[in-house]
Design an enzyme around this catalytic site. Structure first.
Site, PDB file in Angstrom:
ATOM      1  N   HIS A  85       0.839  -1.203   0.000  1.00  0.00           N
ATOM      2  CA  HIS A  85       0.000   0.000   0.000  1.00  0.00           C
ATOM      3  C   HIS A  85       0.873   1.253   0.000  1.00  0.00           C
ATOM      4  CE1 HIS A  85      -3.188  -2.546   2.256  1.00  0.00           C
ATOM      5  NE2 HIS A  85      -3.571  -2.435   0.993  1.00  0.00           N
ATOM      6  N   LYS A 136     -16.247  -7.488   4.390  1.00  0.00           N
ATOM      7  CA  LYS A 136     -15.048  -7.797   5.160  1.00  0.00           C
ATOM      8  C   LYS A 136     -15.280  -7.476   6.629  1.00  0.00           C
ATOM      9  CE  LYS A 136     -11.492  -6.959   1.652  1.00  0.00           C
ATOM     10  NZ  LYS A 136     -10.261  -6.190   1.367  1.00  0.00           N
ATOM     11  N   ARG A 184      -1.606  -6.593  -8.241  1.00  0.00           N
ATOM     12  CA  ARG A 184      -0.477  -7.506  -8.073  1.00  0.00           C
ATOM     13  C   ARG A 184      -0.366  -8.498  -9.212  1.00  0.00           C
ATOM     14  NH1 ARG A 184      -2.460  -8.928  -2.159  1.00  0.00           N
ATOM     15  NH2 ARG A 184      -4.328  -8.829  -3.416  1.00  0.00           N
ATOM     16  N   SER A 196      -2.874  -7.752   2.903  1.00  0.00           N
ATOM     17  CA  SER A 196      -3.275  -7.513   4.294  1.00  0.00           C
ATOM     18  C   SER A 196      -3.616  -8.821   4.995  1.00  0.00           C
ATOM     19  CB  SER A 196      -4.474  -6.566   4.345  1.00  0.00           C
ATOM     20  OG  SER A 196      -4.115  -5.293   3.888  1.00  0.00           O
TER      21      SER A 196
END
Length: 141
Positions: A16, A40, A90, A127
């Site tokens: 990040h 989440k 990614r 994360s």
């Protein structure tokens, strides 16, 4: 031009921070925003995430930190006068996930999405993995 870098940032990772630093070089102003995601379960409270983001951006004079807990991302963009959303990717799996949202943001409000490819040395960091390894006493990202 103002840009928004949204995410759950739960927790903030080196990946990040890399995307944020690179975005700050490309845009006049970057708003990094902790977004509430009903899908989440948060590990860290939003105030803690905001503090960690502020610490990560202390040397970036064109970065501000905010949060948004209600409504769509494009609603936030409209209120804040933001036309560009920044997303770090990614790999192909991230891009497959992000493309429908990017298209919808454009259709709903004309908001463009600017993709920044992750640094290959950091692309493995998420994360979820940081939290899982942290529970075992390790800190990769």
């Amino acid at each position: 031009m103002r840009a928004l870098f949204p995410g759950s940032f739960d927790p903030v990772t080196q990946g990040h921070q890399d995307i944020l630093r690179r975005a700050a070089l490309l845009f006049d102003e970057v708003v990094v925003c902790v977004m509430f995601n009903a899908n989440k379960t948060g590990r860290f409270p939003i105030p803690e995430r905001l503090d960690r983001l502020r610490a990560a951006a202390t040397d970036l004079s064109n970065v501000t930190v905010d949060s948004h807990t209600g409504g769509l991302l494009v609603d936030y963009c409209g209120r804040a006068g933001i036309d560009v959303v920044i997303r770090g990717v990614r790999g192909v799996q991230d891009l497959d996930y992000e493309m429908p949202m990017a298209r919808m943001n454009h259709e709903l409000a004309g908001v463009e999405t600017f993709f920044i490819a992750a640094d290959p040395d950091l692309a493995h960091i998420s994360s979820t993995l940081v939290t899982a390894t942290g529970r075992l006493g390790h800190a990769p990202g």
